[in-house]
Design a protein around this motif. Sequence first.
Motif, mmCIF file in Angstrom:
data_model
loop_
_atom_site.group_PDB
_atom_site.id
_atom_site.type_symbol
_atom_site.label_atom_id
_atom_site.label_comp_id
_atom_site.label_asym_id
_atom_site.label_seq_id
_atom_site.Cartn_x
_atom_site.Cartn_y
_atom_site.Cartn_z
ATOM 1 N N LEU A 156 0.855 -1.187 0.000
ATOM 2 C CA LEU A 156 0.000 0.000 0.000
ATOM 3 C C LEU A 156 0.891 1.238 0.000
ATOM 4 C CD1 LEU A 156 -2.541 -1.095 2.766
ATOM 5 C CD2 LEU A 156 -2.719 -1.445 0.300
ATOM 6 N N SER A 157 0.748 2.056 -1.014
ATOM 7 C CA SER A 157 1.620 3.220 -1.123
ATOM 8 C C SER A 157 0.818 4.444 -1.555
ATOM 9 C CB SER A 157 2.741 2.952 -2.123
ATOM 10 O OG SER A 157 3.630 4.041 -2.179
ATOM 11 N N ARG A 158 1.008 5.526 -0.842
ATOM 12 C CA ARG A 158 0.370 6.801 -1.197
ATOM 13 C C ARG A 158 1.322 7.935 -0.859
ATOM 14 N NH1 ARG A 158 -6.004 7.878 0.075
ATOM 15 N NH2 ARG A 158 -6.824 6.740 -1.695
ATOM 16 N N PRO A 159 1.242 9.033 -1.589
ATOM 17 C CA PRO A 159 2.058 10.187 -1.203
ATOM 18 C C PRO A 159 1.544 10.775 0.105
ATOM 19 C CG PRO A 159 0.563 10.767 -2.988
ATOM 20 C CD PRO A 159 0.461 9.283 -2.807
ATOM 21 N N ALA A 160 2.444 11.080 1.033
ATOM 22 C CA ALA A 160 2.045 11.648 2.321
ATOM 23 C C ALA A 160 1.795 13.142 2.145
ATOM 24 C CB ALA A 160 3.119 11.385 3.367
ATOM 25 N N VAL A 161 0.681 13.469 1.504
ATOM 26 C CA VAL A 161 0.332 14.860 1.210
ATOM 27 C C VAL A 161 -0.976 15.210 1.903
ATOM 28 C CG1 VAL A 161 -0.215 16.527 -0.599
ATOM 29 C CG2 VAL A 161 1.472 14.735 -1.034
ATOM 30 N N GLU A 162 -0.975 16.283 2.679
ATOM 31 C CA GLU A 162 -2.174 16.708 3.399
ATOM 32 C C GLU A 162 -3.171 17.345 2.456
ATOM 33 O OE1 GLU A 162 -0.240 19.278 6.057
ATOM 34 O OE2 GLU A 162 0.327 17.719 7.489
ATOM 35 N N MET A 174 7.166 4.712 11.248
ATOM 36 C CA MET A 174 6.747 5.122 9.904
ATOM 37 C C MET A 174 5.291 4.739 9.639
ATOM 38 S SD MET A 174 8.387 4.179 6.182
ATOM 39 C CE MET A 174 7.805 2.484 6.228
ATOM 40 N N LYS A 175 4.888 3.530 10.065
ATOM 41 C CA LYS A 175 3.515 3.088 9.851
ATOM 42 C C LYS A 175 2.531 4.027 10.543
ATOM 43 C CE LYS A 175 0.341 -0.752 10.704
ATOM 44 N NZ LYS A 175 -0.619 0.097 11.428
ATOM 45 N N ASP A 176 2.837 4.393 11.792
ATOM 46 C CA ASP A 176 1.946 5.290 12.537
ATOM 47 C C ASP A 176 1.832 6.652 11.860
ATOM 48 O OD1 ASP A 176 1.532 3.363 14.504
ATOM 49 O OD2 ASP A 176 3.316 3.973 15.617
ATOM 50 N N LYS A 177 2.928 7.123 11.277
ATOM 51 C CA LYS A 177 2.922 8.439 10.664
ATOM 52 C C LYS A 177 2.125 8.476 9.358
ATOM 53 C CE LYS A 177 7.471 9.693 12.546
ATOM 54 N NZ LYS A 177 7.033 10.754 13.463
ATOM 55 N N ILE A 178 2.172 7.364 8.597
ATOM 56 C CA ILE A 178 1.509 7.363 7.288
ATOM 57 C C ILE A 178 0.086 6.801 7.348
ATOM 58 C CG2 ILE A 178 2.259 5.089 6.473
ATOM 59 C CD1 ILE A 178 2.799 6.414 3.747
ATOM 60 N N ASP A 179 -0.265 6.162 8.466
ATOM 61 C CA ASP A 179 -1.594 5.552 8.600
ATOM 62 C C ASP A 179 -2.748 6.500 8.266
ATOM 63 O OD1 ASP A 179 -0.939 2.976 9.049
ATOM 64 O OD2 ASP A 179 -1.359 2.953 11.192
ATOM 65 N N PRO A 180 -2.724 7.766 8.730
ATOM 66 C CA PRO A 180 -3.856 8.660 8.407
ATOM 67 C C PRO A 180 -4.075 8.843 6.910
ATOM 68 C CG PRO A 180 -2.525 9.590 10.172
ATOM 69 C CD PRO A 180 -1.759 8.421 9.638
ATOM 70 N N TYR A 181 -2.996 8.795 6.128
ATOM 71 C CA TYR A 181 -3.117 8.973 4.683
ATOM 72 C C TYR A 181 -3.634 7.697 3.996
ATOM 73 C CZ TYR A 181 -0.019 12.859 5.841
ATOM 74 O OH TYR A 181 0.535 13.986 6.407
ATOM 75 N N LEU A 182 -3.470 6.564 4.677
ATOM 76 C CA LEU A 182 -3.858 5.284 4.090
ATOM 77 C C LEU A 182 -5.203 4.769 4.593
ATOM 78 C CD1 LEU A 182 -0.431 3.399 4.270
ATOM 79 C CD2 LEU A 182 -1.482 4.423 2.262
#
Length: 225
Positions: A156-162, A174-182
């Motif tokens: 699962l890959s997405r750009p971490a863009v708000e 890293m998982k915790d940081k990117i979870d909101p985007y995923l």
Amino acid sequence: MIEKHIILEDIDPVVFYGVGNGHLQMIKSLYPKLRIVARDNVIRVLGDEEEMASFEENIEKMRRHVLKYNSIGEEDILDIIKGKQTKADGVKGVIVYNISGKPIKCKSQNQQQLVDAFEKNDMVFATGPAGTGKTYLSIALAVRALKEKTIRKIILSRPAVEAGEKLGFLPGDMKDKIDPYLQPLYDALEDMIPAVKLQDMIEKNVIQIAPLAFMRGRTLSDAVV
């Protein structure tokens, strides 16, 4: 007499055994010549070799049924043992089944075009307005490929863009940081894979989370992203 241990791999034993072990009791009644004991995901069987071969073959068919449809009923068990096609097998155009056994199918011509493109190409780009099923359908196709063992993992890959709002500092790894985007991807996965199994897949990196910035140089021949 011989003894065998059959392991129910990749499925939830609770679904297989049924409520109050109802399915298991039914299977026992259909094979009165065998002594059947089940614990967790292991079935221990003792009995005649010929009867054992039939039992083992049908248990594997039931396991694959649960793996594909996330459910099994008494009617399905009877059909499998009688060598008949189950009702679910007769339904056409289903990509995968959700955790409650509901079929996930294309609902529009454009969605069907996405499925067709996935079947014919190694890489597919889906564009369109929000709410047209791009993410959900893509996850369904990935889950189907994983269940059919045509791939070994999902990345699962997405750009971490708000999206216009500043989230600020996010604690954790890293998982915790990117979870909101995923989260949209997680929502779809949770609808198609039982929670315990999904968590196990994530822990074993069968389903892997990676920011788009970290994807450069990776080999993806065994995965669907």
